[in-house]
Enzyme design. Structure first.
Site, PDB file in Angstrom:
ATOM      1  N   TYR A 285       0.831  -1.210   0.000  1.00  0.00           N
ATOM      2  CA  TYR A 285       0.000   0.000   0.000  1.00  0.00           C
ATOM      3  C   TYR A 285       0.863   1.257   0.000  1.00  0.00           C
ATOM      4  O   TYR A 285       1.588   1.539   0.957  1.00  0.00           O
ATOM      5  CB  TYR A 285      -0.904   0.005   1.227  1.00  0.00           C
ATOM      6  CG  TYR A 285      -2.123   0.870   1.075  1.00  0.00           C
ATOM      7  CD1 TYR A 285      -3.296   0.361   0.537  1.00  0.00           C
ATOM      8  CD2 TYR A 285      -2.113   2.208   1.464  1.00  0.00           C
ATOM      9  CE1 TYR A 285      -4.428   1.150   0.392  1.00  0.00           C
ATOM     10  CE2 TYR A 285      -3.241   3.007   1.325  1.00  0.00           C
ATOM     11  CZ  TYR A 285      -4.401   2.469   0.790  1.00  0.00           C
ATOM     12  OH  TYR A 285      -5.512   3.256   0.651  1.00  0.00           O
ATOM     13  N   TYR A 335      -5.131   4.982  -8.254  1.00  0.00           N
ATOM     14  CA  TYR A 335      -5.518   4.810  -6.853  1.00  0.00           C
ATOM     15  C   TYR A 335      -6.892   4.175  -6.792  1.00  0.00           C
ATOM     16  O   TYR A 335      -7.898   4.829  -7.006  1.00  0.00           O
ATOM     17  CB  TYR A 335      -5.519   6.187  -6.191  1.00  0.00           C
ATOM     18  CG  TYR A 335      -5.945   6.204  -4.743  1.00  0.00           C
ATOM     19  CD1 TYR A 335      -5.034   5.936  -3.728  1.00  0.00           C
ATOM     20  CD2 TYR A 335      -7.252   6.522  -4.390  1.00  0.00           C
ATOM     21  CE1 TYR A 335      -5.413   5.972  -2.406  1.00  0.00           C
ATOM     22  CE2 TYR A 335      -7.643   6.559  -3.057  1.00  0.00           C
ATOM     23  CZ  TYR A 335      -6.716   6.289  -2.076  1.00  0.00           C
ATOM     24  OH  TYR A 335      -7.098   6.330  -0.763  1.00  0.00           O
TER      25      TYR A 335
END
Ligand SMILES: [Zn+2]
Lengths: 385, 128
Positions: A285, A335
């Site tokens: 992440y 994203y």
């Protein structure tokens, strides 16, 4: 231990196009990605009996997507409130539902118009719902890049982590994105480009920050047994872990350079029956460059404080000991709040990642936001079936 | 941006507006806590009292914010995260009121910034 190790699998992945303005609703994005994932698996919406997502009030709920796709009898659903820290928990929960026999075929999606409609922490958007915000927002401090910058600075002060370390990661991920046709940012950058990019919140520059993207990504989770009979090579869910008990503000966690991932990691590895040295590729992440650096430490790939030099050594680049964010990550692919990291791990383990394929990849780690903003975090270990 | 107090925090904000620098202290195990809330995270009891503590700490970290995130605020501005001397497990945020940029570990002192009769914020400046 073992739990539900390798009992479930990801059988399909689907994407919409990534853009800065999708021009369509998040419901449309969700449907498109879900249908693409089902098609990838060789299934249709008639086969689906479970629907799951995570969102922060910014996207279509399972209770909208189900009817929109004519999924008449969902036997399991999950509408998980939360941001990137829960992205991987959604797939973990789908795997639990399948392993428990509550559902057979679950679609997990994240649909987001994070540039054209709901910018995370952006101007005009409401503040996050957390009592801790009242002690921060009056000082102009509430946006995720500010919060991550604060912790990145603590790491720099303590361990000598340098802007060049952050930059090295941004350069590698952009080079990876250059080999990914889906990626939004494919023009290679240099360390000088990184250093010349404008300040967002010191110590973060523009190129430390994730993109803001419109798009959706979906996964099909089913039993390992069933996945073996479907269209694509199955990717087994070896481990799913949830974590994060203590927060930095509550007094429970004093060290600002260690995240909840440090407590989750041993449980995750134990469940999969492996250690960090067994991981061939990691999709980590990367809301910001620093979130990767701290997780490389907390997931045991290098010692605490060594994340920066580890990245700069080339270890995370293609051909290195641990290729990271082979799709370009949030920094360069787009994203989609964690789901695109899981989808890339699946692609690597199927061996269909094209030019960016990590040779012989059999085990992948994928992680969620490690717990810096609220303490929750989650992660998966996937294995070639 | 004005803080939105909740039922746990309203009294802390009232005391801060009155110029008090206070934390909660657990009656049972003496653990200090901030932000304010009903239960002690260590011993899980809910008897506590307000306790004045020295408005002093050390810089844990800081940022200089450049991107315009809020209307009506002029950038750049500096936000510090301060670890309190008398409650090292507690951190507070505030704006920086020093002439030089902060550095990690720098001893700092709180200064109240009165917004109006009902609200004061807490900023930080170098000690001395
Ligand atoms: Zn107590």
């Amino acid at each position: 231990m073992g739990g539900f190790r390798d009992r479930t699998a990801v059988a399909g992945v689907g994407y919409t196009r990534f853009s800065k303005d999708s021009g369509v609703s998040t419901l449309t994005l969700a449907c498109e990605a879900v249908l693409a994932a089902l098609d990838d698996a060789g299934l249709t919406a008639d086969d689906v009996d479970g629907i799951a997502t995570h969102r922060v009030g910014d996207s279509a709920a399972p209770a909208l997507v189900g009817p929109a796709l004519g999924i008449h009898e969902p036997s399991w659903y999950l509408d998980q409130f939360g941001g990137g820290s829960v992205s991987h928990s959604v797939v973990g929960q789908a795997a639990l539902a399948v392993a428990a026999g509550v559902a057979e075929t679950v679609v997990c999606y994240r649909a987001i118009n994070a540039r054209s409609e709901f910018r995370m922490g952006g101007t005009g958007r409401g503040l996050p719902v957390s009592p801790e915000v009242q002690y921060q927002a009056p000082y102009g401090y509430f946006a995720p890049p500010q919060q991550y910058a604060m912790f990145a600075r603590a790491h720099m002060s303590r361990y000598g982590t340098r802007p060049e370390h952050f930059g090295a990661l941004a350069v590698v991920q952009r080079a990876n994105a250059a080999k990914n046709p889906r990626a939004l940012m494919r023009t290679p950058i240099t360390l000088d480009d990184y250093l010349a990019s404008r300040w967002i919140a010191e110590p973060f520059r523009l190129l430390d920050c994730c993109l803001e993207t419109d798009g959706a990504c979906a996964l099909v989770v089913t039993s390992a047994e069933r996945a073996a009979d479907l269209r694509r090579p199955p990717v087994l869910i070896s481990a799913a872990a949830w974590g994060g008990g203590d927060s930095f503000l509550s007094g429970g966690r004093a060290d600002t350079t260690v995240t909840s991932a440090a407590e989750l990691a041993p449980r995750l590895y134990r469940q999969a029956g492996i250690g960090p040295a067994d991981v061939d590729v990691a999709e980590i992440y990367d809301c910001f460059t620093y979130s990767v650096i701290v997780q490389l430490e907390d997931y045991g790939f290098c010692a605490k404080g060594e994340g920066g030099p580890y990245v700069a050594s080339g270890a995370v680049a293609p051909g290195g000991e641990l290729p990271v964010n082979t799709h370009g990550g949030f920094l360069s692919e787009g994203y989609v709040h964690g789901v695109n990291h899981i989808a890339e791990a699946v692609s690597q383990l199927r061996g269909d990642a094209g030019e960016r394929q990590v040779a012989g990849a059999e085990v992948a780690l994928s992680t969620a936001q490690p717990g810096y903003i609220l303490p929750a975090t989650s992660a998966l270990i996937l294995r070639k079936g | 941006m004005r803080p939105v107090a909740d039922r746990d925090s309203a009294e802390w904000w009232r005391r801060t507006a009155a110029g008090e620098f206070v934390l909660q202290r657990c009656d049972s195990c003496a653990t200090p806590r901030f932000p304010t809330r009903a239960y002690c995270h260590r011993c899980r009891t809910r008897e506590w009292h307000w306790e004045p503590v020295a408005p002093a700490g050390r810089v844990e970290s800081w940022i200089v914010s450049h991107q315009p995130f809020l209307a009506g605020v002029s950038e750049p501005y500096t936000v510090v995260m301060v670890r309190l001397d008398e409650a090292p497990e507690c951190v507070m945020y505030g704006n920086w009121r020093g002439a030089e940029p902060p550095v990690a570990g720098l001893p700092v002192r709180a200064c109240f910034r009165k917004v109006d009769e009902e609200l004061s914020l807490i900023d930080w400046r170098p000690l001395g």
